[in-house]
Design an enzyme around this catalytic site. Structure first.
Site, PDB file in Angstrom:
ATOM      1  N   LYS A  22      32.868  25.161  53.168  1.00 13.25           N
ATOM      2  CA  LYS A  22      34.046  25.295  52.303  1.00 13.25           C
ATOM      3  C   LYS A  22      34.912  26.487  52.709  1.00 13.25           C
ATOM      4  CE  LYS A  22      33.680  27.683  48.571  1.00 13.25           C
ATOM      5  NZ  LYS A  22      34.268  28.754  47.819  1.00 13.25           N
ATOM      6  N   ASN A  23      34.279  27.626  52.919  1.00  6.68           N
ATOM      7  CA  ASN A  23      35.087  28.833  53.151  1.00  6.68           C
ATOM      8  C   ASN A  23      35.728  28.854  54.533  1.00  6.68           C
ATOM      9  OD1 ASN A  23      34.680  29.645  50.558  1.00  6.68           O
ATOM     10  ND2 ASN A  23      32.986  31.039  51.041  1.00  6.68           N
ATOM     11  N   ARG A  93      41.182  31.693  45.161  1.00  8.66           N
ATOM     12  CA  ARG A  93      41.417  32.974  45.815  1.00  8.66           C
ATOM     13  C   ARG A  93      41.957  32.755  47.229  1.00  8.66           C
ATOM     14  NH1 ARG A  93      41.442  37.698  43.888  1.00  8.66           N
ATOM     15  NH2 ARG A  93      40.881  38.328  45.997  1.00  8.66           N
ATOM     16  N   CYS A 117      38.389  37.478  39.384  1.00  5.73           N
ATOM     17  CA  CYS A 117      37.679  36.281  38.961  1.00  5.73           C
ATOM     18  C   CYS A 117      36.361  36.679  38.364  1.00  5.73           C
ATOM     19  CB  CYS A 117      37.515  35.307  40.114  1.00  5.73           C
ATOM     20  SG  CYS A 117      36.269  35.817  41.241  1.00  5.73           S
ATOM     21  N   ARG A 122      38.197  41.822  42.996  1.00  3.71           N
ATOM     22  CA  ARG A 122      38.695  41.177  44.206  1.00  3.71           C
ATOM     23  C   ARG A 122      40.102  41.642  44.630  1.00  3.71           C
ATOM     24  NH1 ARG A 122      36.334  35.259  44.492  1.00  3.71           N
ATOM     25  NH2 ARG A 122      36.228  35.842  46.671  1.00  3.71           N
ATOM     26  N   PRO A 123      40.201  42.898  45.025  1.00  2.00           N
ATOM     27  CA  PRO A 123      41.486  43.434  45.489  1.00  2.00           C
ATOM     28  C   PRO A 123      41.930  42.798  46.807  1.00  2.00           C
ATOM     29  CG  PRO A 123      39.706  44.998  45.909  1.00  2.00           C
ATOM     30  CD  PRO A 123      39.108  43.872  45.130  1.00  2.00           C
ATOM     31  N   ILE A 124      43.223  42.942  47.138  1.00  2.00           N
ATOM     32  CA  ILE A 124      43.713  42.403  48.412  1.00  2.00           C
ATOM     33  C   ILE A 124      44.417  43.494  49.239  1.00  2.00           C
ATOM     34  CG2 ILE A 124      43.924  39.975  47.708  1.00  2.00           C
ATOM     35  CD1 ILE A 124      46.991  40.658  47.497  1.00  2.00           C
ATOM     36  N   ASP A 125      44.063  44.745  48.929  1.00  2.00           N
ATOM     37  CA  ASP A 125      44.722  45.864  49.620  1.00  2.00           C
ATOM     38  C   ASP A 125      44.545  45.812  51.143  1.00  2.00           C
ATOM     39  OD1 ASP A 125      41.996  46.378  48.726  1.00  2.00           O
ATOM     40  OD2 ASP A 125      42.203  48.314  49.707  1.00  2.00           O
ATOM     41  N   GLN A 126      43.411  45.302  51.603  1.00  2.00           N
ATOM     42  CA  GLN A 126      43.192  45.275  53.057  1.00  2.00           C
ATOM     43  C   GLN A 126      44.041  44.188  53.742  1.00  2.00           C
ATOM     44  OE1 GLN A 126      41.303  47.805  54.543  1.00  2.00           O
ATOM     45  NE2 GLN A 126      41.445  48.433  52.403  1.00  2.00           N
ATOM     46  N   ASP A 306      26.732  35.284  48.451  1.00  2.00           N
ATOM     47  CA  ASP A 306      26.836  33.928  47.892  1.00  2.00           C
ATOM     48  C   ASP A 306      25.468  33.260  47.713  1.00  2.00           C
ATOM     49  OD1 ASP A 306      29.546  34.240  47.814  1.00  2.00           O
ATOM     50  OD2 ASP A 306      29.983  32.981  49.540  1.00  2.00           O
ATOM     51  N   ILE A 328      28.268  43.675  47.265  1.00  2.00           N
ATOM     52  CA  ILE A 328      29.610  43.193  47.642  1.00  2.00           C
ATOM     53  C   ILE A 328      30.529  43.062  46.414  1.00  2.00           C
ATOM     54  CG2 ILE A 328      30.919  41.416  48.903  1.00  2.00           C
ATOM     55  CD1 ILE A 328      28.780  42.637  50.699  1.00  2.00           C
ATOM     56  N   ARG A 398      33.681  23.196  42.482  1.00  2.00           N
ATOM     57  CA  ARG A 398      34.636  23.871  43.379  1.00  2.00           C
ATOM     58  C   ARG A 398      34.095  23.938  44.793  1.00  2.00           C
ATOM     59  NH1 ARG A 398      37.603  28.984  40.749  1.00  2.00           N
ATOM     60  NH2 ARG A 398      38.499  28.890  42.828  1.00  2.00           N
TER      61      ARG A 398
END
Ligand code: EPZ
Length: 431
Positions: A22-23, A93, A117, A122-126, A306, A328, A398
């Site tokens: 999936k990922n 996401r 979530c 779950r930041p997206i700064d990177q 996961d 994580i 999902r």
């Protein structure tokens, strides 16, 4: 509301086929719109997240044809719109991969900001730091991330402050079509990072070093069409391996890459299972009582976050005291309350769970708080005495295709039900 009804107590026995990752699929689908030529992708899992991703791609003009359940033909040629705001995309996401893909191809993108979530902030700064290093102007306005690069991105040097799968892949997508060379240091090494790099290379990109912690990308002007098959899902495979362990079963998990499962196999052996590997399958036999261990989730090749709920469910039934440390995501023990209703003895302190093994779980009415925790609770239900009813199975859908059907194929008594009447029927049937 759909639920799973489970009558526990049957050891899982037999063979199960694993689908595409999936990922990896989420990123590869997004990347497929970076060429004007047609792309055929095989082994796409038919799960909610990949379907939402394809709907979002169609909403900006991509043409997607489903050739069969797992094969899609995609053309991004007619994409004119670079703004993705539809409500669906906010639910996944991985929408951030459309940002990298559109920014790389069109030099600009607007995508609804993915929120936090159930498993953490779950930041997206990177991701943002990476796009800025490629010369993009990135800002957040009205709930959208807006990234613009004028004509073209340019290669840059990025040191990721944390090991992140999402930002590594996102920057890799954008940098594939930047002018010049990009270096990503402290890159994530997960199998799906490598799969996305291989996919990009099959479209004519020049990505080297994926799978190590330094990735070097030489940007190209144009990407071309390709046919590509997605790798098997490491986490779906690991989930069935642990399902064999908790039900004292004997399961052969087929169509996998054993190398991707090494950390999972190692833990199964440590807790007393036998694990036999062949070229593209792994057999897990749990004939002895399970025993305690310690585990800490880590980026690949460490033990995957996961798989954390699944191993915790197994350790809850293992002799002795086990410790699970989640390094994580900060909020990934929510399911412990549900497991406690089934008789587990687990104390959570911060990012650590201290587990005193019990001899059995007992069936209960519980809810799936997120995808992997949901799958783990199904496993607990399969091992439990009596009947378990699980709500909120939309989370499980999902990321797991035909989960209950694959489990039925291994002898599990599990059904998807949608009413009290169906529950009564299930109870009558299972005794
Ligand atoms: C991917 O999420 C997966 N999702 C997750 O799968 C998986 O749990 C996770 O990787 C870790 O393996 C998809 O691929 C769609 P990260 P992602 O960026 O990319 C921090 C599942 O069940 N971070 O590797 O979002 C972050 O907070 C799921 O299938 C930053 O600080 O995860 C976390 O602590 C859920 N800044 C760590 O890095 C950033 O900009 C790793 O996150 C990005 C991340």
């Amino acid at each position: 509301m759909e639920q799973y009804a489970i009558k526990g107590g049957n050891p899982l026995v037999g063979e199960v086929e694993i689908g595409g990752a999936k990922n990896a699929a989420l990123a590869i689908l997004a990347a497929s719109i970076m060429t004007d030529e047609t792309v055929v992708i095989e082994n796409v899992p038919d799960v909610r997240d990949t379907n939402v991703m394809m709907q979002a791609m169609e909403s900006i003009g991509a043409v997607i044809e489903r050739i069969d359940r797992h094969t899609v033909k995609i053309s991004g040629k007619s994409i004119r719109d670079i703004a993705i705001e539809d409500d669906y995309i906010k639910k996944i996401r991985a929408s951030y991969y459309l940002l990298g893909a559109l920014l790389g191809k069109h030099g600009k993108a607007q995508v609804a900001l993915p929120g936090g979530c159930n498993i953490g902030l779950r930041p997206i700064d990177q991701h943002i730091k990476g796009f800025r290093a490629l010369g993009a102007d990135v800002r957040i306005e009205h709930g959208l991330i807006i990234a613009e690069a004028g004509q073209h991105l340019r290669g840059g040097h990025i040191y990721m402050d944390v090991v992140t799968v999402g930002a590594t892949i996102d920057v890799m997508l954008a940098a594939s079509m930047a002018n010049g060379i990009t270096i990503i240091e402290n890159a994530a090494k997960e199998p799906h990072v490598v799969d996305v790099a291989n996919f990009l290379n099959s479209m004519g990109a020049c990505v080297r070093g994926a799978g190590t912690d330094v990735i070097r990308i030489k940007g190209v002007n144009k990407l071309h069409g390709t046919e590509y098959a997605i790798i098997p899902d490491q986490i779906e495979a690991g989930t069935f391996m642990f399902a064999a362990a908790v039900t004292k079963g004997d399961v052969t998990v087929k169509n996998i890459i054993p190398k991707h499962l090494e950390s999972i196999s190692a833990k199964l052996i440590e807790i007393g299972c036998e694990v036999e590997e062949s070229d593209d399958a792994v057999r897990v036999v749990a004939s002895k009582p399970l025993t305690h261990t310690h585990v800490k989730t880590l980026p690949y090749p460490g033990f995957p976050t996961d798989m954390q709920p699944q191993i915790t469910v197994a350790l809850g039934l293992s002799r002795g005291t086990s410790i699970v440390t989640e390094s994580i995501f900060e909020n990934r023990f929510k399911y412990v309350d549900e497991l406690t209703k089934m008789g587990a003895s687990i104390k959570v302190e911060g990012n650590t769970a201290i587990i005193d093994g019990v001899s059995k779980y007992t069936g209960a009415g519980i809810s799936a708080p997120d995808l992997r925790a949901g799958a783990a609770l199904v496993m607990a239900g399969l091992a439990a005495e009596g009947t378990t009813i699980i709500d909120d199975i939309k989370f499980i859908e999902r990321g797991y295709e035909d989960f209950h059907i694959k489990l039925q194929g291994l002898g599990a008594q599990v059904e998807k039900i949608n009413s009290e009447r169906e529950l009564q029927k299930f109870r009558l049937k299972t005794g």
